[in-house]
Design a protein around this motif. Structure first.
Motif, mmCIF file in Angstrom:
data_model
loop_
_atom_site.group_PDB
_atom_site.id
_atom_site.type_symbol
_atom_site.label_atom_id
_atom_site.label_comp_id
_atom_site.label_asym_id
_atom_site.label_seq_id
_atom_site.Cartn_x
_atom_site.Cartn_y
_atom_site.Cartn_z
ATOM 1 N N TRP A 29 0.867 -1.175 0.000
ATOM 2 C CA TRP A 29 0.000 0.000 0.000
ATOM 3 C C TRP A 29 0.903 1.224 0.000
ATOM 4 O O TRP A 29 1.310 1.706 1.062
ATOM 5 N N ALA A 30 1.203 1.728 -1.160
ATOM 6 C CA ALA A 30 2.133 2.855 -1.292
ATOM 7 C C ALA A 30 1.630 4.043 -0.490
ATOM 8 O O ALA A 30 0.455 4.387 -0.524
ATOM 9 N N GLY A 31 2.535 4.673 0.224
ATOM 10 C CA GLY A 31 2.201 5.861 0.990
ATOM 11 C C GLY A 31 1.660 5.574 2.375
ATOM 12 O O GLY A 31 1.552 6.472 3.188
ATOM 13 N N ALA A 32 1.302 4.321 2.656
ATOM 14 C CA ALA A 32 0.770 3.994 3.974
ATOM 15 C C ALA A 32 1.916 3.581 4.896
ATOM 16 O O ALA A 32 2.912 3.021 4.450
ATOM 17 N N ASP A 33 1.759 3.872 6.167
ATOM 18 C CA ASP A 33 2.763 3.483 7.154
ATOM 19 C C ASP A 33 2.579 2.003 7.456
ATOM 20 O O ASP A 33 1.534 1.595 7.970
ATOM 21 N N PRO A 34 3.573 1.170 7.160
ATOM 22 C CA PRO A 34 3.434 -0.284 7.372
ATOM 23 C C PRO A 34 3.149 -0.647 8.826
ATOM 24 O O PRO A 34 2.402 -1.585 9.083
ATOM 25 N N GLU A 35 3.710 0.082 9.772
ATOM 26 C CA GLU A 35 3.449 -0.233 11.175
ATOM 27 C C GLU A 35 1.984 0.026 11.527
ATOM 28 O O GLU A 35 1.369 -0.748 12.257
ATOM 29 N N GLU A 36 1.433 1.122 10.989
ATOM 30 C CA GLU A 36 0.014 1.410 11.230
ATOM 31 C C GLU A 36 -0.862 0.342 10.593
ATOM 32 O O GLU A 36 -1.871 -0.070 11.169
ATOM 33 N N LEU A 37 -0.483 -0.100 9.384
ATOM 34 C CA LEU A 37 -1.254 -1.155 8.728
ATOM 35 C C LEU A 37 -1.195 -2.443 9.531
ATOM 36 O O LEU A 37 -2.198 -3.148 9.665
ATOM 37 N N ALA A 38 -0.016 -2.784 10.064
ATOM 38 C CA ALA A 38 0.118 -3.995 10.872
ATOM 39 C C ALA A 38 -0.789 -3.910 12.097
ATOM 40 O O ALA A 38 -1.475 -4.884 12.442
ATOM 41 N N GLU A 39 -0.813 -2.737 12.753
ATOM 42 C CA GLU A 39 -1.678 -2.554 13.918
ATOM 43 C C GLU A 39 -3.149 -2.665 13.530
ATOM 44 O O GLU A 39 -3.946 -3.257 14.253
ATOM 45 N N LEU A 40 -3.502 -2.091 12.380
ATOM 46 C CA LEU A 40 -4.877 -2.155 11.909
ATOM 47 C C LEU A 40 -5.309 -3.599 11.677
ATOM 48 O O LEU A 40 -6.369 -4.030 12.125
ATOM 49 N N TRP A 41 -4.463 -4.358 10.981
ATOM 50 C CA TRP A 41 -4.814 -5.758 10.701
ATOM 51 C C TRP A 41 -4.835 -6.581 11.976
ATOM 52 O O TRP A 41 -5.670 -7.469 12.136
ATOM 53 N N ALA A 42 -3.954 -6.296 12.914
ATOM 54 C CA ALA A 42 -3.966 -7.016 14.187
ATOM 55 C C ALA A 42 -5.281 -6.744 14.925
ATOM 56 O O ALA A 42 -5.894 -7.665 15.475
ATOM 57 N N ALA A 43 -5.719 -5.478 14.932
ATOM 58 C CA ALA A 43 -6.976 -5.127 15.591
ATOM 59 C C ALA A 43 -8.160 -5.801 14.899
ATOM 60 O O ALA A 43 -9.057 -6.334 15.568
ATOM 61 N N ARG A 44 -8.145 -5.799 13.581
ATOM 62 C CA ARG A 44 -9.234 -6.468 12.846
ATOM 63 C C ARG A 44 -9.233 -7.965 13.117
ATOM 64 O O ARG A 44 -10.290 -8.572 13.313
ATOM 65 N N HIS A 45 -8.060 -8.544 13.126
ATOM 66 C CA HIS A 45 -7.952 -9.983 13.372
ATOM 67 C C HIS A 45 -8.467 -10.308 14.770
ATOM 68 O O HIS A 45 -9.216 -11.280 14.959
ATOM 69 N N HIS A 46 -8.127 -9.482 15.751
ATOM 70 C CA HIS A 46 -8.610 -9.682 17.115
ATOM 71 C C HIS A 46 -10.137 -9.612 17.150
ATOM 72 O O HIS A 46 -10.793 -10.440 17.782
ATOM 73 N N GLU A 47 -10.693 -8.619 16.467
ATOM 74 C CA GLU A 47 -12.158 -8.463 16.432
ATOM 75 C C GLU A 47 -12.808 -9.656 15.739
ATOM 76 O O GLU A 47 -13.833 -10.163 16.181
ATOM 77 N N TRP A 48 -12.215 -10.112 14.647
ATOM 78 C CA TRP A 48 -12.793 -11.254 13.940
ATOM 79 C C TRP A 48 -12.732 -12.520 14.801
ATOM 80 O O TRP A 48 -13.651 -13.329 14.770
ATOM 81 N N ARG A 49 -11.661 -12.683 15.567
ATOM 82 C CA ARG A 49 -11.587 -13.845 16.471
ATOM 83 C C ARG A 49 -12.666 -13.728 17.548
ATOM 84 O O ARG A 49 -13.286 -14.732 17.921
ATOM 85 N N ARG A 50 -12.904 -12.507 18.049
ATOM 86 C CA ARG A 50 -13.964 -12.305 19.042
ATOM 87 C C ARG A 50 -15.320 -12.667 18.460
ATOM 88 O O ARG A 50 -16.121 -13.358 19.092
ATOM 89 N N VAL A 51 -15.561 -12.233 17.223
ATOM 90 C CA VAL A 51 -16.832 -12.532 16.557
ATOM 91 C C VAL A 51 -16.972 -14.036 16.336
ATOM 92 O O VAL A 51 -18.040 -14.617 16.572
ATOM 93 N N GLN A 52 -15.897 -14.665 15.915
ATOM 94 C CA GLN A 52 -15.944 -16.116 15.683
ATOM 95 C C GLN A 52 -16.255 -16.857 16.985
ATOM 96 O O GLN A 52 -17.102 -17.748 17.004
ATOM 97 N N ALA A 53 -15.618 -16.456 18.079
ATOM 98 C CA ALA A 53 -15.882 -17.093 19.369
ATOM 99 C C ALA A 53 -17.333 -16.861 19.795
ATOM 100 O O ALA A 53 -17.994 -17.778 20.302
ATOM 101 N N LEU A 54 -17.848 -15.649 19.586
ATOM 102 C CA LEU A 54 -19.232 -15.338 19.920
ATOM 103 C C LEU A 54 -20.186 -16.214 19.115
ATOM 104 O O LEU A 54 -21.155 -16.758 19.656
ATOM 105 N N MET A 55 -19.888 -16.367 17.815
ATOM 106 C CA MET A 55 -20.746 -17.197 16.956
ATOM 107 C C MET A 55 -20.737 -18.649 17.429
ATOM 108 O O MET A 55 -21.788 -19.298 17.479
ATOM 109 N N GLU A 56 -19.563 -19.151 17.802
ATOM 110 C CA GLU A 56 -19.463 -20.541 18.242
ATOM 111 C C GLU A 56 -20.189 -20.762 19.559
ATOM 112 O O GLU A 56 -20.916 -21.736 19.712
ATOM 113 N N THR A 57 -20.017 -19.837 20.523
ATOM 114 C CA THR A 57 -20.669 -20.017 21.823
ATOM 115 C C THR A 57 -22.175 -19.789 21.741
ATOM 116 O O THR A 57 -22.930 -20.380 22.509
#
Length: 155
Positions: A29-57
């Motif tokens: 992603w040209a022009g984007a800060d890779p560290e910010e992108l990594a944090e963004l994807w980590a946060a999204r991944h955490h949220e998706w894992r939370r949603v997956q756990a909620l769906m399973e329970t």
């Protein structure tokens, strides 16, 4: 939200982190800060894992945001922050546009003109630069290109 989507988030998180650690490579992603992108994807991944756990329970086959109180509250909070950020950015852009039209000038006036401006400023309890600015604000250019200042009360 499916398991495949959670897996995709994990892959993107790992790829983005790798990009942030390899400065010689051009980021995807040209022009984007890779560290910010990594944090963004980590946060999204955490949220998706939370949603997956909620769906399973909860035994849900599909994710329904209306049934997810925590997710809905977070979404409202993000929307509030987003709206405030946009309003702040809009106000900042407006200030920048206004600033482009501002003029800062230093003028050397003759002794008689300087005395007149200082006397006007003292009477109006203003500074000389405030008087000059107000004179300029009230100046009018006539059809014959003459410049005049109608009577006004300094503020």
């Amino acid at each position: 939200m499916t398991t495949a989507q959670v897996a995709e988030a994990a892959v993107r998180e790992r790829e983005t982190q790798e990009e942030s650690q390899a400065p010689a490579r051009e980021p995807e992603w040209a022009g984007a800060d890779p560290e910010e992108l990594a944090e963004l994807w980590a946060a999204r991944h955490h949220e998706w894992r939370r949603v997956q756990a909620l769906m399973e329970t909860s035994g849900w086959k599909t994710y329904e945001p209306e049934q997810d109180a925590e997710g809905s509250a977070r979404a409202r909070e993000r929307e509030t922050q987003r709206t405030a950020f946009i309003a702040s950015q809009t106000a900042h852009q407006e200030r920048l546009r206004e600033a482009k039209d501002e003029l800062r000038a230093e003028a050397w006036l003759s002794a008689p003109a300087g005395r007149r401006i200082r006397a006007l400023a003292a009477r109006a309890r203003l500074t000389p630069d405030q008087i000059v600015a107000q004179l300029a604000e009230h100046a009018v250019v006539g059809e014959d290109s003459t410049v005049s200042v109608p009577a006004f009360t300094p503020r």
